[in-house]
Design a protein around this motif. Structure first.
Motif, PDB file in Angstrom:
ATOM      1  N   PHE A  71      16.250  23.950  -6.165  1.00  0.00           N
ATOM      2  CA  PHE A  71      16.133  24.830  -4.998  1.00  0.00           C
ATOM      3  C   PHE A  71      14.720  25.411  -4.919  1.00  0.00           C
ATOM      4  O   PHE A  71      14.153  25.841  -5.911  1.00  0.00           O
ATOM      5  CB  PHE A  71      17.152  25.973  -5.081  1.00  0.00           C
ATOM      6  CG  PHE A  71      17.139  26.862  -3.857  1.00  0.00           C
ATOM      7  CD1 PHE A  71      17.790  26.466  -2.697  1.00  0.00           C
ATOM      8  CD2 PHE A  71      16.453  28.065  -3.858  1.00  0.00           C
ATOM      9  CE1 PHE A  71      17.768  27.269  -1.561  1.00  0.00           C
ATOM     10  CE2 PHE A  71      16.420  28.870  -2.728  1.00  0.00           C
ATOM     11  CZ  PHE A  71      17.086  28.472  -1.579  1.00  0.00           C
ATOM     12  N   GLY A  72      14.162  25.409  -3.697  1.00  0.00           N
ATOM     13  CA  GLY A  72      12.853  26.031  -3.469  1.00  0.00           C
ATOM     14  C   GLY A  72      11.674  25.157  -3.795  1.00  0.00           C
ATOM     15  O   GLY A  72      10.570  25.652  -4.027  1.00  0.00           O
ATOM     16  N   ASP A  99       9.549  25.852 -10.046  1.00  0.00           N
ATOM     17  CA  ASP A  99       8.867  26.893 -10.819  1.00  0.00           C
ATOM     18  C   ASP A  99       8.279  27.977  -9.914  1.00  0.00           C
ATOM     19  O   ASP A  99       8.400  29.165 -10.194  1.00  0.00           O
ATOM     20  CB  ASP A  99       7.717  26.272 -11.631  1.00  0.00           C
ATOM     21  CG  ASP A  99       8.218  25.300 -12.683  1.00  0.00           C
ATOM     22  OD1 ASP A  99       9.367  25.466 -13.129  1.00  0.00           O
ATOM     23  OD2 ASP A  99       7.462  24.388 -13.055  1.00  0.00           O
ATOM     24  N   ILE A 100       7.622  27.540  -8.850  1.00  0.00           N
ATOM     25  CA  ILE A 100       6.930  28.527  -8.005  1.00  0.00           C
ATOM     26  C   ILE A 100       7.946  29.428  -7.317  1.00  0.00           C
ATOM     27  O   ILE A 100       7.804  30.644  -7.294  1.00  0.00           O
ATOM     28  CB  ILE A 100       6.016  27.838  -6.955  1.00  0.00           C
ATOM     29  CG1 ILE A 100       4.929  27.010  -7.645  1.00  0.00           C
ATOM     30  CG2 ILE A 100       5.371  28.884  -6.053  1.00  0.00           C
ATOM     31  CD1 ILE A 100       4.004  26.245  -6.686  1.00  0.00           C
ATOM     32  N   PHE A 101       9.020  28.834  -6.793  1.00  0.00           N
ATOM     33  CA  PHE A 101      10.009  29.658  -6.088  1.00  0.00           C
ATOM     34  C   PHE A 101      10.640  30.686  -7.014  1.00  0.00           C
ATOM     35  O   PHE A 101      10.802  31.853  -6.644  1.00  0.00           O
ATOM     36  CB  PHE A 101      11.114  28.808  -5.438  1.00  0.00           C
ATOM     37  CG  PHE A 101      12.185  29.683  -4.847  1.00  0.00           C
ATOM     38  CD1 PHE A 101      11.990  30.304  -3.627  1.00  0.00           C
ATOM     39  CD2 PHE A 101      13.357  29.954  -5.555  1.00  0.00           C
ATOM     40  CE1 PHE A 101      12.940  31.167  -3.112  1.00  0.00           C
ATOM     41  CE2 PHE A 101      14.312  30.819  -5.042  1.00  0.00           C
ATOM     42  CZ  PHE A 101      14.099  31.426  -3.814  1.00  0.00           C
ATOM     43  N   SER A 102      11.017  30.289  -8.223  1.00  0.00           N
ATOM     44  CA  SER A 102      11.711  31.263  -9.062  1.00  0.00           C
ATOM     45  C   SER A 102      10.789  32.429  -9.405  1.00  0.00           C
ATOM     46  O   SER A 102      11.231  33.576  -9.467  1.00  0.00           O
ATOM     47  CB  SER A 102      12.330  30.619 -10.303  1.00  0.00           C
ATOM     48  OG  SER A 102      11.360  29.977 -11.058  1.00  0.00           O
TER      49      SER A 102
ATOM     50  N   ILE B 232       2.408  18.232  -7.291  1.00  0.00           N
ATOM     51  CA  ILE B 232       3.463  19.189  -6.910  1.00  0.00           C
ATOM     52  C   ILE B 232       4.623  18.485  -6.207  1.00  0.00           C
ATOM     53  O   ILE B 232       5.763  18.929  -6.289  1.00  0.00           O
ATOM     54  CB  ILE B 232       2.880  20.338  -6.049  1.00  0.00           C
ATOM     55  CG1 ILE B 232       3.924  21.409  -5.733  1.00  0.00           C
ATOM     56  CG2 ILE B 232       2.274  19.828  -4.755  1.00  0.00           C
ATOM     57  CD1 ILE B 232       4.427  22.186  -6.914  1.00  0.00           C
ATOM     58  N   GLU B 233       4.345  17.364  -5.527  1.00  0.00           N
ATOM     59  CA  GLU B 233       5.443  16.634  -4.872  1.00  0.00           C
ATOM     60  C   GLU B 233       6.363  15.998  -5.906  1.00  0.00           C
ATOM     61  O   GLU B 233       7.510  15.654  -5.597  1.00  0.00           O
ATOM     62  CB  GLU B 233       4.921  15.567  -3.913  1.00  0.00           C
ATOM     63  CG  GLU B 233       3.946  16.032  -2.855  1.00  0.00           C
ATOM     64  CD  GLU B 233       4.264  17.361  -2.225  1.00  0.00           C
ATOM     65  OE1 GLU B 233       5.453  17.706  -2.075  1.00  0.00           O
ATOM     66  OE2 GLU B 233       3.315  18.085  -1.891  1.00  0.00           O
ATOM     67  N   ALA B 234       5.852  15.832  -7.118  1.00  0.00           N
ATOM     68  CA  ALA B 234       6.700  15.335  -8.202  1.00  0.00           C
ATOM     69  C   ALA B 234       7.155  16.501  -9.087  1.00  0.00           C
ATOM     70  O   ALA B 234       7.592  16.296 -10.216  1.00  0.00           O
ATOM     71  CB  ALA B 234       5.952  14.289  -9.024  1.00  0.00           C
ATOM     72  N   GLY B 235       7.038  17.720  -8.572  1.00  0.00           N
ATOM     73  CA  GLY B 235       7.599  18.888  -9.250  1.00  0.00           C
ATOM     74  C   GLY B 235       6.664  19.614 -10.193  1.00  0.00           C
ATOM     75  O   GLY B 235       6.973  20.712 -10.652  1.00  0.00           O
ATOM     76  N   ALA B 236       5.504  19.019 -10.502  1.00  0.00           N
ATOM     77  CA  ALA B 236       4.599  19.651 -11.472  1.00  0.00           C
ATOM     78  C   ALA B 236       3.625  20.575 -10.756  1.00  0.00           C
ATOM     79  O   ALA B 236       2.968  20.174  -9.804  1.00  0.00           O
ATOM     80  CB  ALA B 236       3.826  18.587 -12.247  1.00  0.00           C
ATOM     81  N   ARG B 237       3.516  21.799 -11.250  1.00  0.00           N
ATOM     82  CA  ARG B 237       2.607  22.752 -10.612  1.00  0.00           C
ATOM     83  C   ARG B 237       1.155  22.324 -10.768  1.00  0.00           C
ATOM     84  O   ARG B 237       0.320  22.670  -9.951  1.00  0.00           O
ATOM     85  CB  ARG B 237       2.786  24.118 -11.259  1.00  0.00           C
ATOM     86  CG  ARG B 237       3.535  25.102 -10.406  1.00  0.00           C
ATOM     87  CD  ARG B 237       3.752  26.386 -11.167  1.00  0.00           C
ATOM     88  NE  ARG B 237       3.144  27.494 -10.462  1.00  0.00           N
ATOM     89  CZ  ARG B 237       3.367  28.768 -10.768  1.00  0.00           C
ATOM     90  NH1 ARG B 237       4.157  29.074 -11.777  1.00  0.00           N
ATOM     91  NH2 ARG B 237       2.807  29.725 -10.081  1.00  0.00           N
TER      92      ARG B 237
END
Lengths: 201, 483
Positions: A71-72, A99-102, B232-237
């Motif tokens: 989510f997010g 990570d950013i959303f939480s 980031i599109e693959a979830g990594a900041r």
């Protein structure tokens, strides 16, 4: 930030996976220079669909949102957290969060609770008829049917949420350690300070 | 003996101001980019609390998100008003906040203005081994130069402005290894999309990626910016590239980069910024370069990728029931049917731009294909939005603007443009765009807009034929002959 200890009430049985923050709040709502009023734009695209949970009177004003995995995800827009807060949501429960959303949620007094998929599935069922109880001190989510799910939370986040603490104020209280870091850095990496301003008019 | 460390761990360790007993660290932030959308509430927060910006010299403000990409000054040099009053208000807020708090502003009509993630590297503001943040998730871009760079929310923007630090927990590490050689027509964008497809949009959550292997070593800095951008599109900041000779060559002489003795000292430090032999990653993903082909998206998530030679997937082919449901919803939104050939999908809009693909090499790649050709009759609108004023000037010096204009494209002023529906550049509902941007989310390019993510060369190919097209077909076609 408002204190958060326990939250009890109905929950939106949303459950959708990979909900990105463009879904939570579309970009055209990002033009505001204030933090409030974004609830109107929350889930705008989904709310055009008949039968969506957000317009179902049974769930109006629910303080809890039950969501799906990841989510997010997507954009870092804190407007997503502001929009949820403006809807009156204080807790989001999901199997995982971006990570950013939480981080954004926490900074706005919204608790993100990570529970296994089967627990989330069970809460989705309960939410359709009954309220859910979240206790941050005890780190538990309970239902009127004796369900009890324990969740983990970062101790610092827990303390900030329980006390409604201002994180910037806390960090500014440690200005001396930041000062000494900067003094050390000026010795070791003096090139860190940009050498010239960009050539702007 | 010192424990071998990854590149990420080295940068992290060098920025720990204070370590708490629970493992949370106060991390020093060396660079802060600020734009008009995610900063007004942060500056307002400072103002209300009577706080100042701790290190304005480490902060740089650039408007980009909701600036129209039409001319900003008339012939007399007067500002052409922005018609959307809310956009104008956000820009005005940045123009007021930056000087009030002593922050440098590159203004909307300055020659250096552009998308923050194009401007930072271009000005030498982005440096290897630094921590860099911005209230924008595509801040991961700057990892191309070896900066630990990540997107933050507005409360964190305020925290960095006030304290020059963030409270963070150390991330896990993920090595993304691509060895081999990319085939002709396969670009960094295809590599980024292939990674999203391989690990999914949550695959990198909680991790900082490091891009390793010969494909990334051989890649230009601009290509690396494209790949790091889509971490980031693959979830990594964050996604990191170890700085190397290409990084140094790129940075040397940039306006805000170190010079003279400072440069030498910086280079000596940057050369230590590699993952040590024997250091371990929490996860490793290996992709063979030979398996990467020109790629397009079919759905509403960047993980929804398929080779251009492929077909729209059947929802039933996905194991997970909820994914099947998501696929059905995506196909419904996208107006596609299972089994349909991707190359038969007709396109109405072409967008070449965004922080993913708006740099000079991107424009050159598109122009190379478009030279002597014209957009197909079915294309309603095609535009190129350079990533910065400097990119635009460089392209004009090379004559690329003429190629685009002659081919039937519009040539615009720099900004985020049609990557997100915040400024006048939008794709109308139900219409389809081949876009070099990074997100194909529902409504991203405008309510109801249908987005297919592609590389700049693939966007040019789609423009020429009016449908999603395998760029390799046009590369083998004689110049001037449209397939």
């Amino acid at each position: 930030m408002d204190k958060l200890t326990t939250v009890e009430g109905r929950a939106y049985p949303f459950g959708m996976k990979n909900v990105d923050t463009d879904i939570v709040i579309p970009a055209h709502w990002l033009k505001t220079i204030s933090r409030s009023g974004l609830g109107q734009g929350a889930f705008e695209v989904l709310r055009k669909q008949p039968g969506n949970v957000f317009d179902d009177p049974a769930y109006a004003g629910s303080p809890i949102l039950i969501a799906g995995d990841n989510f997010g995800c997507g954009s870092s827009r804190e407007h997503a957290a502001w929009a949820l807060a403006d809807l009156g949501i204080k807790v989001v429960i999901a199997p995982s969060f971006s990570d950013i959303f939480s981080g954004n949620a926490f900074k706005n007094g919204i608790l993100t609770v990570v529970l296994p998929q089967d627990a989330v599935d069970r809460l989705m069922e309960v939410a359709k008829t009954d309220p859910i109880h979240v206790d941050l001190e005890a780190q538990s989510v309970t239902t009127p049917f004796q369900d009890r799910f324990h969740f983990e939370i970062d101790p610092f986040r827990k303390q900030c949420l329980l006390g409604g603490l201002d994180e910037i104020g806390l960090t500014l209280g440690e200005a001396d350690v930041i000062d000494s870091y900067e003094a050390r850095q000026a010795q070791e990496r003096p090139w860190i300070v940009p050498s010239a301003a960009p050539a702007v008019a | 003996m010192v424990k071998p460390r990854t590149l990420y761990e080295k940068i992290w360790d060098a920025h720990v101001v204070e370590r708490r007993p629970d493992g949370t660290c106060l991390i020093y932030i060396d660079r802060h980019l600020v734009h008009e959308v995610t900063s007004p509430q942060a500056f307002e927060g400072l103002r209300l609390a009577g706080r100042k910006v701790r290190r304005p010299d480490l902060t740089l403000a650039v408007p980009d998100h909701n600036l129209p990409t039409t001319p900003r000054r008339d012939a007399a040099g007067n500002r052409i008003p922005i018609s959307d009053p809310q956009s104008a208000q956000q820009l005005a807020a940045l123009e007021r906040n930056a000087p009030e708090f002593g922050v440098r502003l590159i203004g909307d009509a300055d020659p250096e203005q552009g998308i923050v993630h194009v401007v930072g590297p271009e000005q030498g503001f982005t440096l290897p081994g630094t921590t860099l943040v911005c209230g924008d998730s595509h801040t991961s871009s700057h990892g191309a130069l070896g900066a630990l760079a990540f997107g933050i929310g507005t409360s964190e923007v305020e925290h960095v402005l006030a304290t020059q630090t963030l409270l963070l927990k150390q991330s896990k590490t993920m090595a993304v290894v691509v060895d081999g050689e990319l085939a002709p027509g396969v670009t960094p964008k295809d590599v980024a999309l292939a990674i999203c497809g391989a690990i999914g949009t949550a695959g990198g959550t909680g991790h900082v990626m490091e891009y390793r292997g010969s494909v990334f070593r051989d890649m230009s800095i601009e290509g690396r910016l494209t790949v790091a951008n889509m971490s980031i599109e693959a979830g990594a900041r964050s996604g990191l590239f170890a700085p190397d000779d290409k990084t140094l060559a790129y940075l040397k002489g940039r306006p805000m980069a170190p010079a003279g003795a400072d440069w030498d000292a910086a280079v000596a430090y940057w050369k230590t910024l590699v993952t040590d032999d024997g250091a371990t990653f929490d996860k490793t993903v290996v992709i063979d370069a030979a398996d990467i082909v020109p790629t397009v998206t079919w759905g509403t998530s960047p993980e929804d990728v398929v080779p251009i030679t492929g077909v729209v997937p059947d929802p039933g082919s996905f194991e997970d029931a909820s994914k099947q449901d998501a696929v059905r919803k995506s196909l419904d939104y996208m107006g596609l049917t299972a089994g349909q050939r991707m190359q038969d999908v007709a396109i109405e809009h072409i967008f070449i731009g965004s922080c993913t693909n708006s740099r000079i090499e991107d424009l050159r790649a598109a122009a190379a294909l478009l030279k002597g050709r014209h957009v197909a009759s079915g294309i309603k609108h095609a535009m190129v939005v350079p990533g910065s004023g400097l990119v635009k000037a460089q392209a004009e010096a090379e004559g690329l603007d003429r190629i685009f204009l002659d081919a039937g494209f519009e040539w615009r002023e720099p900004g985020c443009s049609a990557c997100l529906g915040m400024n006048p550049d939008k794709v109308p509902a139900g219409e389809r765009c081949a876009s070099t941007s990074n997100r194909n989310f529902m409504g991203r390019q405008g309510p109801g807009a249908r987005t297919h993510l592609v590389s700049p060369a693939m966007a040019a190919a789609a423009a020429i034929t009016g449908r999603l097209t395998d760029v390799r077909e046009l590369m083998t076609t004689q110049k001037g002959m449209v397939a």
